[in-house]
Design a protein around this motif. Structure first.
Motif, PDB file in Angstrom:
ATOM      1  N   ILE A  49       0.840  -1.209   0.000  1.00  0.00           N
ATOM      2  CA  ILE A  49       0.000   0.000   0.000  1.00  0.00           C
ATOM      3  C   ILE A  49       0.876   1.261   0.000  1.00  0.00           C
ATOM      4  CG2 ILE A  49      -1.951  -1.182   1.053  1.00  0.00           C
ATOM      5  CD1 ILE A  49      -1.328   0.339   3.689  1.00  0.00           C
ATOM      6  N   SER A  50       0.338   2.314  -0.585  1.00  0.00           N
ATOM      7  CA  SER A  50       1.142   3.506  -0.879  1.00  0.00           C
ATOM      8  C   SER A  50       1.767   4.145   0.356  1.00  0.00           C
ATOM      9  CB  SER A  50       0.291   4.536  -1.619  1.00  0.00           C
ATOM     10  OG  SER A  50       0.026   4.088  -2.924  1.00  0.00           O
TER      11      SER A  50
ATOM     12  N   SER B 193       2.484  -2.657  -6.347  1.00  0.00           N
ATOM     13  CA  SER B 193       1.093  -2.195  -6.389  1.00  0.00           C
ATOM     14  C   SER B 193       0.801  -0.817  -5.832  1.00  0.00           C
ATOM     15  CB  SER B 193       0.268  -3.196  -5.589  1.00  0.00           C
ATOM     16  OG  SER B 193       0.868  -3.361  -4.298  1.00  0.00           O
ATOM     17  N   SER B 194       1.811  -0.126  -5.288  1.00  0.00           N
ATOM     18  CA  SER B 194       1.536   1.174  -4.679  1.00  0.00           C
ATOM     19  C   SER B 194       1.390   2.227  -5.760  1.00  0.00           C
ATOM     20  CB  SER B 194       2.662   1.554  -3.714  1.00  0.00           C
ATOM     21  OG  SER B 194       2.658   0.683  -2.618  1.00  0.00           O
ATOM     22  N   THR B 195       0.223   2.840  -5.833  1.00  0.00           N
ATOM     23  CA  THR B 195      -0.130   3.654  -6.990  1.00  0.00           C
ATOM     24  C   THR B 195      -0.035   5.164  -6.766  1.00  0.00           C
ATOM     25  OG1 THR B 195      -2.403   3.208  -6.296  1.00  0.00           O
ATOM     26  CG2 THR B 195      -1.583   1.966  -8.188  1.00  0.00           C
TER      27      THR B 195
ATOM     28  N   TYR C 207      -9.655   0.690   1.184  1.00  0.00           N
ATOM     29  CA  TYR C 207      -9.336  -0.730   1.047  1.00  0.00           C
ATOM     30  C   TYR C 207     -10.536  -1.637   1.371  1.00  0.00           C
ATOM     31  CZ  TYR C 207      -4.643   1.219   0.841  1.00  0.00           C
ATOM     32  OH  TYR C 207      -3.536   1.950   0.481  1.00  0.00           O
TER      33      TYR C 207
ATOM     34  N   ASP D  39      -8.534   0.201  -6.958  1.00  0.00           N
ATOM     35  CA  ASP D  39      -7.867  -1.104  -6.869  1.00  0.00           C
ATOM     36  C   ASP D  39      -7.806  -1.651  -5.439  1.00  0.00           C
ATOM     37  OD1 ASP D  39      -6.002   0.818  -6.109  1.00  0.00           O
ATOM     38  OD2 ASP D  39      -4.357   0.005  -7.313  1.00  0.00           O
TER      39      ASP D  39
HETATM   40  N1  PHE Z   1      -2.955   0.758  -5.088  1.00  0.00           N
HETATM   41  C1  PHE Z   1      -3.104   0.487  -3.680  1.00  0.00           C
HETATM   42  C2  PHE Z   1      -2.240   1.496  -2.905  1.00  0.00           C
HETATM   43  O1  PHE Z   1      -1.431   2.154  -3.480  1.00  0.00           O
HETATM   44  C3  PHE Z   1      -2.705  -0.922  -3.318  1.00  0.00           C
HETATM   45  C4  PHE Z   1      -3.412  -2.039  -4.060  1.00  0.00           C
HETATM   46  C5  PHE Z   1      -3.120  -2.355  -5.394  1.00  0.00           C
HETATM   47  C6  PHE Z   1      -4.365  -2.813  -3.435  1.00  0.00           C
HETATM   48  C7  PHE Z   1      -3.767  -3.386  -6.062  1.00  0.00           C
HETATM   49  C8  PHE Z   1      -5.014  -3.857  -4.099  1.00  0.00           C
HETATM   50  C9  PHE Z   1      -4.717  -4.131  -5.427  1.00  0.00           C
HETATM   51  O2  PHE Z   1      -2.335   1.649  -1.730  1.00  0.00           O
END
Ligand code: PHE
Length: 367
Positions: free
Chosen positions: A90-91, A112-114, A213, A237
């Motif tokens: 998570i970001s 996955s941190s966007t 989340y 996401d």
């Molecule tokens: N994008 C979310 C974040 O940055 C994390 C996440 C990505 C969660 C993909 C679930 C699936 O916190």
């Protein structure tokens, strides 16, 4: 002497190269950590050596917290001697851990941190996923153009950098189309959303958009439905884990959320092979985070191979020069300046209590 020399040389031959995996294995978003770990384990099984040496993955739990993320990455680098780190998920935690990676000059790749801040101004932090300005825009485009929504209430988790950012990017594009927005706040771990929901209902919302989340998204959906809300529920996401359905049940049926990947819509040859291997190993279809974890691991190994060295600084440079890497989640080209790839967004829905592919939004259409 000969025996000792032989023993030493064989030891160094078998000395493992260590890659850290900094994950939320317990705490608020532990489902995410578990999913990423599954993807990494599969990747490690498929590719367990590099430069003729074994790879060891050292897992470190962040308990879903920023402080532990920072402490954990320091431990991975200083005590374990990892040469690269996969993480965090998570970001907010990646922002905290990324500061340390940058100081210690060890590359970190978030699956996955966007949030833009994760890599902004950094040389050692990169990622294999798209960023939230793109994701928020895509979700707003879908809300306006496909669902024809004009009035939305956005639920923002003020404790999460991810949620604060994604809310803003969504709102910006939604308003650009003349949409009306009410924004309400909550905090990670909240259980009760009746105050925000009564505001959302009074506003006449056609959609409730929860940018946090899975736990809270599921609870908001349940409580919205029990208050008689009949409109759309949207999310980013952060909804993308099987726990959303386990917790939310029928209340999350029909929700739409932006995402990175779906096994039913493979984008590369690797997507197909990955999904098949995942089903074989775990007996279930892969979630997005498993695919992203797989890609982060494979990309780091590819960078080590190209750098032809285990020196973290040179691996970081190799990561930043990767182009057209065939990942399970798509083709990944890391921008040398930003550390970010540009990738397409997919919209998923929950149908018959399973996640299903709904639409694809190309990054090139979002400019
Ligand atoms: N994008 C979310 C974040 O940055 C994390 C996440 C990505 C969660 C993909 C679930 C699936 O916190």
């Amino acid at each position: 002497l000969l025996v000792v020399t032989l023993l030493l040389s064989s030891l160094s031959m078998f000395a493992a190269i260590k890659i850290g995996a900094l994950l939320p294995l317990t705490g608020g978003v532990s489902a995410f950590g578990d999913l990423v770990k599954k993807g990494i384990e599969l990747a490690h099984e498929e590719k367990g050596t590099v430069l003729g040496q074994k790879i060891e993955v050292v897992y470190m739990d962040t308990r879903s917290e920023k402080t532990e993320a920072a402490n954990g990455i320091a431990r991975l680098i200083d005590k374990e001697g990892v040469i690269a780190v996969i993480g965090e998920v998570i970001s907010g935690n990646s922002i905290a851990a990324g500061e340390i990676a940058e100081k210690k000059k060890v590359p970190m790749v978030s699956p996955s941190s966007t949030n833009p801040l994760v890599t902004q101004g950094k040389k050692f932090v990169s990622r294999v996923c798209f960023i939230d300005p793109l994701q928020g825009t895509a979700l707003a485009e879908f809300a306006v153009k496909t669902l024809k929504i004009k009035k939305a209430t956005v639920f923002t988790d003020v404790e999460q950098d991810y949620s604060v950012g994604l809310s803003n990017y969504f709102i910006e594009r939604f308003k650009k189309y003349g949409g009306q927005v009410l924004q309400v706040q909550y905090k990670s771990g909240d259980q009760e959303f009746s105050a925000q929901l009564s505001q959302a209902l009074a506003f006449g919302s056609e959609a409730i958009v929860v940018t946090g989340y899975y736990n809270e998204i599921a609870l908001v959906a349940q409580q919205a439905k029990s208050l008689g809300f009949k409109g759309y529920i949207l999310a980013g996401d952060g909804a993308d884990a099987p726990e959303l359905i386990k917790i939310g049940g029928q209340a999350v049926e029909g929700i739409y959320f932006s995402a990175h990947y779906h096994p039913d819509a493979p984008v590369t040859q690797v997507s197909k092979k990955f999904a098949e291997a995942f089903v074989k190993k775990y007996g279930v279809k892969p979630s997005t985070l498993s695919a992203l974890g797989y890609d982060a691991y494979m990309l780091i190994v590819e960078a080590i191979e190209r750098a032809k060295t285990t020196k973290p600084e040179l691996i970081a440079t190799a990561i930043r020069s990767i182009k057209n890497f065939q990942g399970a989640t798509g083709i990944i080209s890391i921008d040398p300046n930003t550390g970010n790839p540009t990738k397409d967004v997919v919209i998923l829905t929950i149908k018959n209590q399973q996640s299903a592919f709904a639409a694809k939004i190309s990054a090139s259409d979002l400019k």
